[in-house]
Design a protein around this motif. Sequence first.
Motif, PDB file in Angstrom:
ATOM      1  N   ARG A   1       1.129  -1.241   0.137  1.00  0.00           N
ATOM      2  CA  ARG A   1       0.241  -0.377   0.464  1.00  0.00           C
ATOM      3  C   ARG A   1       1.189   1.146  -0.175  1.00  0.00           C
ATOM      4  NH1 ARG A   1      -3.989  -2.126   4.403  1.00  0.00           N
ATOM      5  NH2 ARG A   1      -5.106  -4.049   3.623  1.00  0.00           N
ATOM      6  N   ILE A   2       1.726   0.993   0.838  1.00  0.00           N
ATOM      7  CA  ILE A   2       3.215   2.358   0.753  1.00  0.00           C
ATOM      8  C   ILE A   2       3.824   2.025  -0.709  1.00  0.00           C
ATOM      9  CG2 ILE A   2       4.820   2.734   1.269  1.00  0.00           C
ATOM     10  CD1 ILE A   2       4.196   1.832   3.998  1.00  0.00           C
ATOM     11  N   MET A   3       4.011   1.993  -1.296  1.00  0.00           N
ATOM     12  CA  MET A   3       4.734   1.959  -2.628  1.00  0.00           C
ATOM     13  C   MET A   3       3.289   1.959  -3.840  1.00  0.00           C
ATOM     14  SD  MET A   3       7.709   1.396  -1.220  1.00  0.00           S
ATOM     15  CE  MET A   3       8.031   1.816  -2.936  1.00  0.00           C
ATOM     16  N   ARG A   4       2.613   2.219  -3.560  1.00  0.00           N
ATOM     17  CA  ARG A   4       1.958   1.575  -4.686  1.00  0.00           C
ATOM     18  C   ARG A   4       0.984   3.577  -4.634  1.00  0.00           C
ATOM     19  NH1 ARG A   4      -3.060  -1.689  -4.509  1.00  0.00           N
ATOM     20  NH2 ARG A   4      -4.185  -0.397  -5.837  1.00  0.00           N
ATOM     21  N   PRO A   5       1.718   4.157  -6.193  1.00  0.00           N
ATOM     22  CA  PRO A   5       1.369   5.761  -6.717  1.00  0.00           C
ATOM     23  C   PRO A   5       0.062   5.270  -5.470  1.00  0.00           C
ATOM     24  CG  PRO A   5       2.075   4.374  -8.268  1.00  0.00           C
ATOM     25  CD  PRO A   5       1.331   3.514  -7.342  1.00  0.00           C
ATOM     26  N   GLN A   6      -0.559   6.534  -4.952  1.00  0.00           N
ATOM     27  CA  GLN A   6      -1.641   7.104  -4.038  1.00  0.00           C
ATOM     28  C   GLN A   6      -3.094   7.213  -5.173  1.00  0.00           C
ATOM     29  OE1 GLN A   6       0.442  10.293  -1.797  1.00  0.00           O
ATOM     30  NE2 GLN A   6      -1.212   9.635  -0.293  1.00  0.00           N
ATOM     31  N   ASP A   7      -2.411   7.909  -6.250  1.00  0.00           N
ATOM     32  CA  ASP A   7      -4.395   7.472  -6.943  1.00  0.00           C
ATOM     33  C   ASP A   7      -4.227   6.241  -7.340  1.00  0.00           C
ATOM     34  OD1 ASP A   7      -1.485   7.298  -8.563  1.00  0.00           O
ATOM     35  OD2 ASP A   7      -2.582   8.105 -10.432  1.00  0.00           O
ATOM     36  N   THR A   8      -3.990   4.783  -7.191  1.00  0.00           N
ATOM     37  CA  THR A   8      -4.168   3.907  -7.506  1.00  0.00           C
ATOM     38  C   THR A   8      -4.876   3.425  -6.601  1.00  0.00           C
ATOM     39  OG1 THR A   8      -2.453   3.089  -7.029  1.00  0.00           O
ATOM     40  CG2 THR A   8      -2.387   3.861  -9.694  1.00  0.00           C
ATOM     41  N   LEU A   9      -4.994   3.451  -5.008  1.00  0.00           N
ATOM     42  CA  LEU A   9      -4.890   3.446  -3.782  1.00  0.00           C
ATOM     43  C   LEU A   9      -6.490   3.250  -3.487  1.00  0.00           C
ATOM     44  CD1 LEU A   9      -2.714   3.953  -1.147  1.00  0.00           C
ATOM     45  CD2 LEU A   9      -3.178   1.572  -2.075  1.00  0.00           C
ATOM     46  N   SER A  10      -7.697   2.974  -3.426  1.00  0.00           N
ATOM     47  CA  SER A  10      -8.977   2.295  -3.191  1.00  0.00           C
ATOM     48  C   SER A  10      -8.852   3.776  -2.613  1.00  0.00           C
ATOM     49  CB  SER A  10      -9.876   0.863  -3.237  1.00  0.00           C
ATOM     50  OG  SER A  10      -9.518   0.620  -2.234  1.00  0.00           O
ATOM     51  N   PRO A  11     -10.542   4.206  -1.895  1.00  0.00           N
ATOM     52  CA  PRO A  11     -10.587   4.577  -0.941  1.00  0.00           C
ATOM     53  C   PRO A  11     -10.355   3.752   0.429  1.00  0.00           C
ATOM     54  CG  PRO A  11     -12.072   5.426  -1.966  1.00  0.00           C
ATOM     55  CD  PRO A  11     -11.224   4.503  -2.638  1.00  0.00           C
ATOM     56  N   GLU A  12     -10.785   2.622   0.674  1.00  0.00           N
ATOM     57  CA  GLU A  12     -10.719   1.720   1.950  1.00  0.00           C
ATOM     58  C   GLU A  12      -8.971   1.924   1.636  1.00  0.00           C
ATOM     59  OE1 GLU A  12     -11.225  -0.624   4.978  1.00  0.00           O
ATOM     60  OE2 GLU A  12     -13.118   1.186   3.487  1.00  0.00           O
ATOM     61  N   LEU A  13      -8.140   1.120   1.258  1.00  0.00           N
ATOM     62  CA  LEU A  13      -7.035   0.805   1.181  1.00  0.00           C
ATOM     63  C   LEU A  13      -5.862   1.887   1.554  1.00  0.00           C
ATOM     64  CD1 LEU A  13      -5.936  -1.328  -1.719  1.00  0.00           C
ATOM     65  CD2 LEU A  13      -6.895  -2.423   0.727  1.00  0.00           C
ATOM     66  N   GLU A  14      -7.177   3.272   1.253  1.00  0.00           N
ATOM     67  CA  GLU A  14      -6.216   4.656   1.595  1.00  0.00           C
ATOM     68  C   GLU A  14      -6.264   4.555   3.379  1.00  0.00           C
ATOM     69  OE1 GLU A  14      -3.821   8.194   0.786  1.00  0.00           O
ATOM     70  OE2 GLU A  14      -5.273   7.202  -0.600  1.00  0.00           O
ATOM     71  N   ARG A  15      -7.736   4.017   3.563  1.00  0.00           N
ATOM     72  CA  ARG A  15      -8.102   4.569   5.337  1.00  0.00           C
ATOM     73  C   ARG A  15      -7.456   3.673   5.635  1.00  0.00           C
ATOM     74  NH1 ARG A  15     -10.771   2.103   8.812  1.00  0.00           N
ATOM     75  NH2 ARG A  15     -11.545   1.032   6.902  1.00  0.00           N
ATOM     76  N   ARG A  16      -7.084   2.278   5.510  1.00  0.00           N
ATOM     77  CA  ARG A  16      -6.664   1.464   6.425  1.00  0.00           C
ATOM     78  C   ARG A  16      -5.068   2.244   6.259  1.00  0.00           C
ATOM     79  NH1 ARG A  16      -9.111  -4.814   4.787  1.00  0.00           N
ATOM     80  NH2 ARG A  16     -10.813  -4.273   5.812  1.00  0.00           N
ATOM     81  N   LEU A  17      -4.598   2.179   5.092  1.00  0.00           N
ATOM     82  CA  LEU A  17      -3.252   3.293   5.614  1.00  0.00           C
ATOM     83  C   LEU A  17      -3.316   4.386   6.421  1.00  0.00           C
ATOM     84  CD1 LEU A  17      -0.037   2.835   4.881  1.00  0.00           C
ATOM     85  CD2 LEU A  17      -0.329   4.256   2.368  1.00  0.00           C
ATOM     86  N   LEU A  18      -4.135   5.272   6.343  1.00  0.00           N
ATOM     87  CA  LEU A  18      -3.671   5.967   7.174  1.00  0.00           C
ATOM     88  C   LEU A  18      -4.226   5.693   9.015  1.00  0.00           C
ATOM     89  CD1 LEU A  18      -3.947   9.053   7.531  1.00  0.00           C
ATOM     90  CD2 LEU A  18      -6.173   8.989   7.478  1.00  0.00           C
ATOM     91  N   ASP A  19      -4.785   4.492   9.025  1.00  0.00           N
ATOM     92  CA  ASP A  19      -5.063   3.800   9.773  1.00  0.00           C
ATOM     93  C   ASP A  19      -3.722   2.745  10.883  1.00  0.00           C
ATOM     94  OD1 ASP A  19      -7.572   4.477  10.132  1.00  0.00           O
ATOM     95  OD2 ASP A  19      -8.180   2.898  10.160  1.00  0.00           O
ATOM     96  N   VAL A  20      -2.904   2.314  10.005  1.00  0.00           N
ATOM     97  CA  VAL A  20      -1.499   2.447  10.417  1.00  0.00           C
ATOM     98  C   VAL A  20      -0.872   3.635  11.020  1.00  0.00           C
ATOM     99  CG1 VAL A  20      -0.033   0.942   9.521  1.00  0.00           C
ATOM    100  CG2 VAL A  20      -1.523   0.051   9.409  1.00  0.00           C
ATOM    101  N   ARG A  21      -0.729   4.801   9.957  1.00  0.00           N
ATOM    102  CA  ARG A  21      -0.008   5.492  10.462  1.00  0.00           C
ATOM    103  C   ARG A  21      -0.340   6.573  11.673  1.00  0.00           C
ATOM    104  NH1 ARG A  21       2.102   8.545   4.816  1.00  0.00           N
ATOM    105  NH2 ARG A  21       2.136  10.135   6.762  1.00  0.00           N
ATOM    106  N   ILE A  22      -1.464   6.928  11.901  1.00  0.00           N
ATOM    107  CA  ILE A  22      -2.198   7.397  12.847  1.00  0.00           C
ATOM    108  C   ILE A  22      -1.177   5.762  13.824  1.00  0.00           C
ATOM    109  CG2 ILE A  22      -3.666   7.399  14.331  1.00  0.00           C
ATOM    110  CD1 ILE A  22      -4.771   8.584  12.025  1.00  0.00           C
ATOM    111  N   ALA A  23      -1.353   4.607  13.852  1.00  0.00           N
ATOM    112  CA  ALA A  23      -1.279   4.102  15.329  1.00  0.00           C
ATOM    113  C   ALA A  23       0.466   4.124  15.262  1.00  0.00           C
ATOM    114  CB  ALA A  23      -1.337   2.815  14.909  1.00  0.00           C
ATOM    115  N   CYS A  24       1.343   3.902  14.054  1.00  0.00           N
ATOM    116  CA  CYS A  24       2.410   4.147  14.510  1.00  0.00           C
ATOM    117  C   CYS A  24       3.495   5.477  13.514  1.00  0.00           C
ATOM    118  CB  CYS A  24       3.142   3.038  14.110  1.00  0.00           C
ATOM    119  SG  CYS A  24       4.719   2.502  13.792  1.00  0.00           S
ATOM    120  N   PRO A  25       3.636   6.436  14.673  1.00  0.00           N
ATOM    121  CA  PRO A  25       4.886   7.308  14.056  1.00  0.00           C
ATOM    122  C   PRO A  25       5.968   6.501  13.280  1.00  0.00           C
ATOM    123  CG  PRO A  25       4.497   7.367  15.999  1.00  0.00           C
ATOM    124  CD  PRO A  25       3.964   5.955  15.958  1.00  0.00           C
TER     125      PRO A  25
END
Length: 197
Positions: A76-100
């Motif tokens: 999810r990190i390595m894919r270009p951001q515009d290719t991520l679905s909103p659901e995957l983007e949200r899950r990646l955001l959850d991971v980013r918030i959980a771990c700086p």
Amino acid sequence: MLEPFKPYLNTRFTESLGQVSGSRLFLEICERGYRGSRQVVRKHLTDLRKHLTDLRAGHTEPIRADIPSPRKVTSRIMRPQDTLSPELERRLLDVRIACPDIARACDLARAFAELLRNRRGFLLTEWIRQAELDAPKPVSGFAGFLRQDLDAVTAGLTLHWSSGIVEGHVNRAKTLKRAMYGRASFGLLRTRILITP
């Protein structure tokens, strides 16, 4: 159908120590878009209650929200951001918030991918400086390795030439040699390399 809602159910269930009612949880996930049956939710909650009972008896580990594997997070990190679905983007955001640390590594990885895709080798020194300054240990270690051979890496990120074709021919020669189980003479190996397309 329940799979996307399991992390929410698990979190709510563990926060309430199993005291929240199944009907209430069913209504909550329906508000969030669940369209499945009540029986599926009831079965999952029964499994959670059994798990909680085992936990209190000391037989098992605590319930955790569904944590994505490192491979999934990396993809999810390595894919270009515009290719991520909103659901995957949200899950990646959850991971980013959980771990700086993951958030910082994500930013640096995406910046490096941009350098690579757009051949901006002239920005590599600045990227290495940022990575060595405040990145997690694996990323700063990678930056240190890049600094050791800075001229070659900069050329690789800037120039259009590549040794990929040569590497492909070397790989093909090794494959042919392995296929003959070491019994071929140099002449036979040479003939096979020249004849094989």
